[in-house]
Design a protein around this motif. Structure first.
Motif, PDB file in Angstrom:
ATOM      1  N   VAL A 146       1.036  -0.827   0.513  1.00 31.30           N
ATOM      2  CA  VAL A 146       0.011  -0.037   0.324  1.00 31.30           C
ATOM      3  C   VAL A 146       0.516   1.110   0.207  1.00 31.30           C
ATOM      4  CG1 VAL A 146      -1.581   1.227   1.277  1.00 31.30           C
ATOM      5  CG2 VAL A 146      -1.761  -1.218   1.182  1.00 31.30           C
ATOM      6  N   SER A 147       2.563   1.375   0.474  1.00 32.41           N
ATOM      7  CA  SER A 147       2.801   2.259   0.805  1.00 32.41           C
ATOM      8  C   SER A 147       4.215   2.671   0.011  1.00 32.41           C
ATOM      9  CB  SER A 147       2.874   2.402   2.553  1.00 32.41           C
ATOM     10  OG  SER A 147       3.427   1.673   2.998  1.00 32.41           O
ATOM     11  N   GLY A 148       4.654   1.985  -0.509  1.00 32.80           N
ATOM     12  CA  GLY A 148       5.808   1.461  -1.207  1.00 32.80           C
ATOM     13  C   GLY A 148       6.130  -0.045  -1.585  1.00 32.80           C
ATOM     14  N   LEU A 149       7.429  -0.455  -1.956  1.00 34.53           N
ATOM     15  CA  LEU A 149       7.743  -1.890  -2.296  1.00 34.53           C
ATOM     16  C   LEU A 149       8.669  -2.132  -0.862  1.00 34.53           C
ATOM     17  CD1 LEU A 149       9.254  -3.066  -4.657  1.00 34.53           C
ATOM     18  CD2 LEU A 149      11.106  -2.171  -3.787  1.00 34.53           C
ATOM     19  N   MET A 150       7.644  -3.015  -1.125  1.00 38.47           N
ATOM     20  CA  MET A 150       7.965  -4.322   0.161  1.00 38.47           C
ATOM     21  C   MET A 150       9.049  -5.727  -0.139  1.00 38.47           C
ATOM     22  SD  MET A 150       5.519  -2.409   2.475  1.00 38.47           S
ATOM     23  CE  MET A 150       5.317  -3.654   3.732  1.00 38.47           C
ATOM     24  N   ILE A 151       9.340  -6.355   1.367  1.00 37.21           N
ATOM     25  CA  ILE A 151       9.722  -7.343   1.006  1.00 37.21           C
ATOM     26  C   ILE A 151       9.944  -8.150   2.433  1.00 37.21           C
ATOM     27  CG2 ILE A 151      11.979  -6.870   2.328  1.00 37.21           C
ATOM     28  CD1 ILE A 151      13.781  -8.406   0.383  1.00 37.21           C
ATOM     29  N   ARG A 152       9.318  -9.420   1.482  1.00 35.12           N
ATOM     30  CA  ARG A 152       9.184 -10.800   2.457  1.00 35.12           C
ATOM     31  C   ARG A 152      10.283 -12.029   2.209  1.00 35.12           C
ATOM     32  NH1 ARG A 152       3.054 -10.250   0.726  1.00 35.12           N
ATOM     33  NH2 ARG A 152       2.981 -10.907  -1.354  1.00 35.12           N
ATOM     34  N   GLN A 153      10.254 -12.725   3.837  1.00 32.08           N
ATOM     35  CA  GLN A 153      10.568 -13.948   3.541  1.00 32.08           C
ATOM     36  C   GLN A 153       9.544 -14.946   3.079  1.00 32.08           C
ATOM     37  OE1 GLN A 153      11.632 -14.275   7.562  1.00 32.08           O
ATOM     38  NE2 GLN A 153       9.968 -16.415   7.335  1.00 32.08           N
ATOM     39  N   LEU A 154      10.009 -16.076   2.364  1.00 33.38           N
ATOM     40  CA  LEU A 154       9.436 -16.781   1.443  1.00 33.38           C
ATOM     41  C   LEU A 154       9.481 -18.146   2.911  1.00 33.38           C
ATOM     42  CD1 LEU A 154       8.951 -16.132  -2.165  1.00 33.38           C
ATOM     43  CD2 LEU A 154       7.146 -15.334  -0.657  1.00 33.38           C
ATOM     44  N   GLY A 155       8.348 -19.113   3.819  1.00 34.99           N
ATOM     45  CA  GLY A 155       9.271 -20.133   3.792  1.00 34.99           C
ATOM     46  C   GLY A 155      10.206 -19.957   5.446  1.00 34.99           C
ATOM     47  N   GLN A 156      10.980 -20.578   5.226  1.00 37.40           N
ATOM     48  CA  GLN A 156      11.412 -20.751   6.799  1.00 37.40           C
ATOM     49  C   GLN A 156      13.317 -19.532   6.372  1.00 37.40           C
ATOM     50  OE1 GLN A 156      10.664 -20.664   9.881  1.00 37.40           O
ATOM     51  NE2 GLN A 156       8.901 -21.241   8.397  1.00 37.40           N
ATOM     52  N   ALA A 157      12.917 -18.997   5.314  1.00 36.21           N
ATOM     53  CA  ALA A 157      14.352 -18.081   4.847  1.00 36.21           C
ATOM     54  C   ALA A 157      14.360 -16.820   4.983  1.00 36.21           C
ATOM     55  CB  ALA A 157      13.620 -17.703   2.892  1.00 36.21           C
ATOM     56  N   GLU A 158      16.090 -16.733   5.872  1.00 36.58           N
ATOM     57  CA  GLU A 158      16.248 -15.225   6.126  1.00 36.58           C
ATOM     58  C   GLU A 158      16.735 -14.820   5.721  1.00 36.58           C
ATOM     59  OE1 GLU A 158      20.546 -14.655   8.196  1.00 36.58           O
ATOM     60  OE2 GLU A 158      19.796 -16.639   9.613  1.00 36.58           O
ATOM     61  N   ILE A 159      15.903 -13.582   6.316  1.00 38.68           N
ATOM     62  CA  ILE A 159      16.184 -11.722   5.321  1.00 38.68           C
ATOM     63  C   ILE A 159      16.445 -11.446   6.728  1.00 38.68           C
ATOM     64  CG2 ILE A 159      15.552 -10.132   4.450  1.00 38.68           C
ATOM     65  CD1 ILE A 159      13.569 -11.949   3.284  1.00 38.68           C
TER      66      ILE A 159
END
Length: 127
Positions: free
Chosen positions: A51-64
């Motif tokens: 909603v407010s811009g570019l986001m990043i999210r982990q998929l599964g149990q991946a480390e970010i």
């Protein structure tokens, strides 16, 4: 189009372009940005338009990590944010719509499920 400054280990950074969102990052052939490494999942992370811009999210149990903090969801991203995946460092260059109206950024530490993190972010941005 999204431009990402991408660096593996101590190698020189390179500029890559991703077409369209959402864009998946990982070592799987179906990913938009394919990364190598033992600790990189087939589908490791996803860049998407929130909603407010570019986001990043982990998929599964991946480390970010974003700015050296473990996160399962983070955004909106700015060009000063440093995204770390095991063995990789990424910086999004000039993300479109990067700032939220309030100028605030939200993140959810790892340990929360993606659904919980997204719901929490959405509730904060709507209120």
């Amino acid at each position: 189009m999204i431009e990402i400054e991408l660096q593996q280990g101590v190698q020189s950074p390179q500029l890559v372009q991703l077409e369209g969102l959402p864009s998946r990052l990982g070592k799987g052939d179906s990913c938009d940005l394919v990364l190598s490494g033992l600790k990189i999942a087939k589908e490791h992370a996803e860049l998407y338009q929130g909603v407010s811009g570019l986001m990043i999210r982990q998929l599964g149990q991946a480390e970010i990590r974003v700015n050296h903090e473990l996160a399962s969801v983070y955004g909106p991203l700015s060009d000063s944010d440093i995204i770390e995946l095991p063995g990789w460092r990424l910086k999004v260059r000039d993300p479109i719509g990067q700032a939220s109206p309030s100028g605030q950024r939200w993140f959810c530490r790892q340990g929360k499920t993606n659904a919980e993190a997204v719901r929490r972010l959405r509730d904060r941005l709507v209120s």
